[in-house]
Design a protein around this motif. Structure first.
Motif, PDB file in Angstrom:
ATOM      1  N   UNK A  64       0.820  -1.213   0.000  1.00 16.86           N
ATOM      2  CA  UNK A  64       0.000   0.000   0.000  1.00 16.86           C
ATOM      3  C   UNK A  64       0.849   1.257   0.000  1.00 16.86           C
ATOM      4  N   UNK A  65       1.893   1.266   0.830  1.00 17.67           N
ATOM      5  CA  UNK A  65       2.801   2.424   0.885  1.00 17.67           C
ATOM      6  C   UNK A  65       3.532   2.587  -0.445  1.00 17.67           C
ATOM      7  N   UNK A  66       4.023   1.457  -0.997  1.00 13.44           N
ATOM      8  CA  UNK A  66       4.744   1.497  -2.265  1.00 13.44           C
ATOM      9  C   UNK A  66       3.878   2.011  -3.413  1.00 13.44           C
ATOM     10  N   UNK A  67       2.627   1.550  -3.477  1.00 12.50           N
ATOM     11  CA  UNK A  67       1.715   2.006  -4.532  1.00 12.50           C
ATOM     12  C   UNK A  67       1.393   3.494  -4.366  1.00 12.50           C
ATOM     13  N   UNK A  68       1.274   3.947  -3.117  1.00 12.66           N
ATOM     14  CA  UNK A  68       1.019   5.373  -2.872  1.00 12.66           C
ATOM     15  C   UNK A  68       2.191   6.223  -3.357  1.00 12.66           C
ATOM     16  N   UNK A  69       3.415   5.784  -3.043  1.00  9.62           N
ATOM     17  CA  UNK A  69       4.614   6.513  -3.488  1.00  9.62           C
ATOM     18  C   UNK A  69       4.681   6.551  -5.011  1.00  9.62           C
ATOM     19  N   UNK A  70       4.385   5.391  -5.646  1.00  6.15           N
ATOM     20  CA  UNK A  70       4.405   5.324  -7.120  1.00  6.15           C
ATOM     21  C   UNK A  70       3.375   6.274  -7.724  1.00  6.15           C
ATOM     22  N   UNK A  71       2.194   6.367  -7.091  1.00  7.20           N
ATOM     23  CA  UNK A  71       1.143   7.261  -7.601  1.00  7.20           C
ATOM     24  C   UNK A  71       1.556   8.724  -7.463  1.00  7.20           C
ATOM     25  N   UNK A  72       2.189   9.060  -6.340  1.00  4.84           N
ATOM     26  CA  UNK A  72       2.660  10.439  -6.139  1.00  4.84           C
ATOM     27  C   UNK A  72       3.713  10.788  -7.182  1.00  4.84           C
ATOM     28  N   UNK A  73       4.647   9.857  -7.431  1.00  2.00           N
ATOM     29  CA  UNK A  73       5.706  10.096  -8.425  1.00  2.00           C
ATOM     30  C   UNK A  73       5.116  10.219  -9.829  1.00  2.00           C
ATOM     31  N   UNK A  74       4.139   9.337 -10.150  1.00  4.59           N
ATOM     32  CA  UNK A  74       3.571   9.321 -11.498  1.00  4.59           C
ATOM     33  C   UNK A  74       2.608  10.462 -11.766  1.00  4.59           C
ATOM     34  N   UNK A  75       1.679  10.730 -10.826  1.00  5.62           N
ATOM     35  CA  UNK A  75       0.621  11.734 -11.056  1.00  5.62           C
ATOM     36  C   UNK A  75       0.877  13.058 -10.348  1.00  5.62           C
ATOM     37  N   UNK A  76       1.869  13.063  -9.482  1.00  6.22           N
ATOM     38  CA  UNK A  76       2.104  14.263  -8.679  1.00  6.22           C
ATOM     39  C   UNK A  76       1.222  14.257  -7.442  1.00  6.22           C
ATOM     40  N   UNK A  77       1.617  14.981  -6.397  1.00  8.22           N
ATOM     41  CA  UNK A  77       0.824  14.994  -5.165  1.00  8.22           C
ATOM     42  C   UNK A  77      -0.498  15.726  -5.344  1.00  8.22           C
ATOM     43  N   UNK A  78      -1.544  15.225  -4.676  1.00 10.70           N
ATOM     44  CA  UNK A  78      -2.842  15.896  -4.674  1.00 10.70           C
ATOM     45  C   UNK A  78      -2.789  17.093  -3.731  1.00 10.70           C
ATOM     46  N   UNK A  79      -3.734  17.997  -3.921  1.00 15.96           N
ATOM     47  CA  UNK A  79      -3.832  19.144  -3.015  1.00 15.96           C
ATOM     48  C   UNK A  79      -4.233  18.646  -1.623  1.00 15.96           C
ATOM     49  N   UNK A  80      -3.496  19.046  -0.616  1.00 24.90           N
ATOM     50  CA  UNK A  80      -3.786  18.613   0.749  1.00 24.90           C
ATOM     51  C   UNK A  80      -3.850  19.832   1.664  1.00 24.90           C
ATOM     52  N   UNK A  81      -4.596  19.703   2.746  1.00 29.67           N
ATOM     53  CA  UNK A  81      -4.699  20.775   3.736  1.00 29.67           C
ATOM     54  C   UNK A  81      -4.565  20.176   5.128  1.00 29.67           C
ATOM     55  N   UNK A  82      -4.238  21.017   6.092  1.00 27.03           N
ATOM     56  CA  UNK A  82      -4.084  20.556   7.467  1.00 27.03           C
ATOM     57  C   UNK A  82      -5.406  20.061   8.041  1.00 27.03           C
ATOM     58  N   UNK A  83      -6.520  20.656   7.602  1.00 28.81           N
ATOM     59  CA  UNK A  83      -7.834  20.308   8.158  1.00 28.81           C
ATOM     60  C   UNK A  83      -8.595  19.280   7.320  1.00 28.81           C
TER      61      UNK A  83
END
Length: 340
Positions: A64-83
């Motif tokens: 799960x962690x590996x697939x998440x890292x691959x998705x971030x590398x491939x698609x770029x990080x999604x917009x995230x907020x503290x809240x």
């Protein structure tokens, strides 16, 4: 295992297809496996199953962690907020509050291992001292799980943003590579087979010990019959153990089929069991054992810890009950189940 079937369906027909699959047949298969494993006499015989479950847990968490890292590398990080989710856009104000409460219950359940702590300690050798071994094992265990939880949470949120599914793998945050997602979901199934026994064996043992003391003359409860099992040797069958454990598994399976809401129940159980078993009794026993003076600095802060955790558990319990009611309102048990 339903997720494995749906993953294969999505791979064959495309992600737009609604691949409905019934939970019930696979729940029945799971229950049948548990009926067999529940005949393991006691916690001492479970080490192999516990090790297997731990390996599976590491495997699917790492995937799960590996697939998440691959998705971030491939698609770029999604917009995230503290809240997190935005009120009025993603959820209403009340939904956000309830979901936050439910999440607290999920977190509480993730650390509610105190129910099996004494049983595990009972299996240790006397040298080195049990308390030292358990202190070291607990420190390593909690540190390792916390590291994985944080990595899953942070990388998952980075990969999906506010659209993160309740479960990366069964919630189809990932579709490809489908074979790796299938393997991870199979690891979850094997892990839960082992986890079921780890949590149930103390309950089985408690009930059987109580019944033996209550009715020591009852042959149905106390007598055992030896049976030769190939590749195992002599297995001692106890009629009461066979009937009671089988009934327990059947009842839990029927309840699971009636209320198939995993996250809601996890939050509910976590909220209900976290405070008394993980916080109140251990801390009070520590205070009594070490004879901490009333109203001393340590005593005051331990009491603050106890009642702070009580408020957290109460909030999580209310949120989980509300989530369960909401799920029941929207649940359609006779929805079509054929694959499209």
């Amino acid at each position: 295992m339903v997720a494995v079937k749906r993953s294969n369906c999505f791979h064959r027909h495309g992600h737009h297809v609604k691949c409905y699959t019934s939970n019930n047949p696979l729940m029945i298969i799971f229950a049948c496996i548990q009926i067999v494993l529940s005949q393991i006499p006691n916690f001492h015989k479970l080490s192999w199953l516990s090790i297997l479950a731990a390996v599976m847990s590491f495997a699917y968490s790492s995937i799960g962690i590996g697939l998440s890292i691959a998705k971030v590398i491939g698609d770029g990080p999604h917009a995230t907020t503290l809240t997190g989710t935005t009120v009025g856009v993603d959820v209403s104000a009340s939904e956000k509050v309830w979901r936050a409460f439910q999440a607290i219950g999920d977190v509480a359940f993730a650390y509610a291992f105190s129910t099996v702590l004494v049983e595990i300690q009972d299996t240790l050798k006397s040298s080195p001292p049990e308390n030292k071994s358990m202190k070291r094992a607990t420190a390593v265990g909690v540190t390792t799980t916390t590291l994985f939880y944080i990595m899953c949470g942070v990388m998952g949120y980075l990969a999906f943003g506010n659209d993160a599914p309740g479960n990366f793998l069964t919630g189809f945050g990932f579709y490809e590579p489908f074979w790796l997602v299938d393997f991870a979901n199979a690891c979850i199934a094997v892990h839960l087979i082992g986890a079921y026994q780890v949590f149930c064996q103390p309950i089985f043992g408690f009930v059987e010990k109580w019944c033996n003391k209550r009715w020591p003359e009852n042959k149905f409860i106390t007598s055992e019959h030896g049976i030769n099992v190939p590749c195992y040797g002599v297995y001692h069958v106890n009629s009461f153990r066979l009937v009671w454990r089988t009934a327990y598994v059947i009842v839990s399976a029927v309840l699971a089929m009636i209320f198939p809401f995993f996250n809601d129940f996890v939050g509910l159980i976590g909220a209900a069991s976290f405070w008394p078993l993980t916080v109140y009794f251990p801390v009070e026993m520590y205070i009594a054992r070490t004879k901490i003076r009333r109203f001393s600095f340590t005593w005051v802060w331990l009491k603050i810890l106890i009642w702070s955790c009580f408020i957290v558990s109460l909030v999580a319990l209310v949120g989980s009950v509300q989530g369960l009611i909401q799920s029941l309102k929207t649940y359609r048990p006779f929805q079509a189940v054929q694959e499209e």
